[in-house]
Design an enzyme around this catalytic site. Structure first.
Site, PDB file in Angstrom:
ATOM      1  N   LYS A  39      70.078  55.404  34.826  1.00 23.53           N
ATOM      2  CA  LYS A  39      69.494  55.417  36.174  1.00 23.53           C
ATOM      3  C   LYS A  39      70.233  56.442  37.035  1.00 23.53           C
ATOM      4  O   LYS A  39      71.450  56.635  36.887  1.00 23.53           O
ATOM      5  CB  LYS A  39      69.579  54.012  36.788  1.00 23.53           C
ATOM      6  N   HIS A 151      71.559  47.845  44.235  1.00 24.86           N
ATOM      7  CA  HIS A 151      72.996  47.583  44.322  1.00 24.86           C
ATOM      8  C   HIS A 151      73.394  47.033  45.688  1.00 24.86           C
ATOM      9  O   HIS A 151      74.544  47.159  46.098  1.00 24.86           O
ATOM     10  CB  HIS A 151      73.789  48.867  44.041  1.00 24.86           C
TER      11      HIS A 151
END
Length: 489
Positions: A39, A151
């Site tokens: 990613k 995140h």
């Protein structure tokens, strides 16, 4: 799908040594080439890139695909678009290509092409917290964050919470806005695979609501939804949010997507297109429903209308009280169901005359509550009213007739042999005497009843110490009727 996965700390990239260990393990097991699916985050690119260089020095054929399909930012920074849940699609397609025996270069070429047609956008009602730390950002109650990452980082803008249909429409419009450099080009006639991804804390019910809203929105734009997957595929700890991922797909991509896999978390998806299938059907019109549109008023019509209006206002006032009582021994919705019945009756009163025949009115109310009230309460009231209606004819509405009708209704409920029936039966007998003290005594007696059916039967008797909410509701109904009659006299 994946042959290996390398984990770092929470929201942190793994170190190069761990990544290299995984690469060499696969190489030593006989893999002809290794594809790293990464990613697009700086730490991941650096650490996986360093491990790839070290692996090449060991003679390993290794390549890396960067997933960057985030549609949040109109003008992405130098770091580029983030990698989000679209990564799961790349895992699936790359794994299927590997199973077909494709070379490393062929796999890289194909997934790189597919990546151009993948877009993801997230929205959340809450932040998340790394274990042992404070929430990653603050989000006031009633607000939602659009365009956040996985995140815990905040999104691009905030707005007030709205319906699922409106939220989904906003997300798809943002994802496909041609003025954004991160948009997903999507036109009418395109075929897509949809992933509705739980960011951590949404229920299955909420996820299903969002999924249905997304399918409807895409179909309204002329987009064909070939496959849909709903669940937790790339979470952000306990974040109460959802992300939508769209992948444009032709038949070759669908074939790869449908390929069987032993990956334990991959859902057992149907290989039939979602679009073109009817998911909702209208309920049939029941022939037994009372035909109340040709009723004539009579001498009792005004007082019966006033009594119904008083009953409805009383039940609406007691909604939270009944819910509170029901939470101790049930699912806490007794007030809601009675309020729903009250609103249905109010709506009916606005467009209909109250028939002069009490039995006809009871039949109409029985059908109305059966259809609109719901729950066991709706069935009980409908049962009582249906049984009572047969004893109230046009020319027979005196006190004796009402007593006979009430007895028939309570006997019908008693035959059901449930706690709710006995409570209502008990209170009805007390209430018919017209004595407020007796009526209160009837309600209070339900404190000591032991439930033998319904949700309350699963709860220890010593924890059920409050009056039965159904009994309280019935007492309130009879009180409203008595007060109406006393005012009228």
């Amino acid at each position: 799908m994946l042959s290996a996965a390398v984990a770092g700390g929470v929201f942190a990239s793994p170190p190069p040594t761990s990544i290299l260990a995984a690469i060499l393990s696969l190489h030593n097991a006989g893999a002809s080439g290794i594809l790293l699916i990464v990613k697009n985050y700086t730490g991941d690119r650096l650490n996986f890139g360093l491990a790839a260089e070290q692996a090449r020095n060991h003679g390993v054929a290794v390549d890396m695909v960067i997933v960057a399909e985030d549609c949040a930012f109109d003008r992405p920074s130098k770091a580029g678009r983030r990698g989000l849940c679209g990564t799961v699609f790349i895992h699936k397609l790359a794994g299927a290509l590997a199973e077909e025996g494709c070379s490393l270069d062929q796999i890289v070429s194909k997934v790189t092409e597919v990546l151009k047609g993948i877009g993801t956008l997230g929205v959340s009602l809450s932040p998340c917290s790394v274990p042992g730390c404070l929430p990653s950002f603050e989000l006031p109650p009633g607000d939602m964050e659009l365009g956040l990452g996985i995140h815990g980082e905040p999104g691009i803008r905030r707005s007030k919470v709205s319906s699922a249909d409106e939220v989904v429409r906003t997300m798809i419009e943002h994802m496909t806005n041609p003025n954004s450099q991160s948009h997903l080009p999507l036109q009418s006639g395109d075929t897509v695979v949809l992933c509705v991804n739980n960011l951590g804390a949404l229920s299955c019910l909420e996820m299903s609501v969002v999924t249905r809203a997304t399918i409807s929105c895409l179909e309204a734009r002329g987009v064909v939804v070939a496959r849909t997957m709903t669940g937790s595929f790339m979470t952000s700890l306990e974040m109460a949010g959802v992300s939508l991922t769209l992948m444009k797909a032709d038949q070759e991509v669908l074939t790869l997507f449908d390929a069987r896999t032993s990956a334990p978390a991959w859902p057992n998806l149907s290989s039939v297109s979602v679009s073109g299938r009817s998911c909702v059907t209208e309920a049939p019109v029941m022939s037994s429903k009372p035909q109340d549109d040709t009723q004539n008023e009579g001498p009792l019509s005004p007082v019966m209308r006033k009594a119904l209006e008083k009953i409805c206002s009383t039940l609406l006032e007691k909604q939270e009280e009944l819910n509170s009582l029901d939470r101790t021994a049930g699912d806490g919705d007794c007030g809601n169901t009675h309020a729903q019945a009250a609103r249905a009756i109010q709506e009916w009163l606005q467009g209909h005359v109250v028939p002069g025949c009490p039995g006809r009115l009871l039949s109409i109310l029985a059908g109305l509550l059966e259809e609109k009230m719901g729950g066991s309460s709706g069935a009980l009231y409908s049962l009582f009213l249906t049984a009572a209606a047969g004893h109230m004819t046009e020319g027979r509405s005196n006190t004796a007739a009402w007593a006979t009708a009430m007895h028939a209704g309570t006997q019908a409920m008693r035959r059901c042999k449930s706690r709710e029936c006995f409570n209502v039966y008990n209170v009805c007998l007390w209430s018919f005497g017209g004595n407020l003290v007796w009526r209160t005594s009837g309600v209070e007696s339900t404190r000591d009843l032991t439930a033998r059916a319904g949700r309350a039967s699963y709860i220890a008797a010593d924890r059920v110490t409050l009056p039965d909410p159904g009994a309280v509701a019935v007492a309130a109904i009879f009180t409203a009727v008595m007060e109406t009659l006393q005012t009228g006299s």
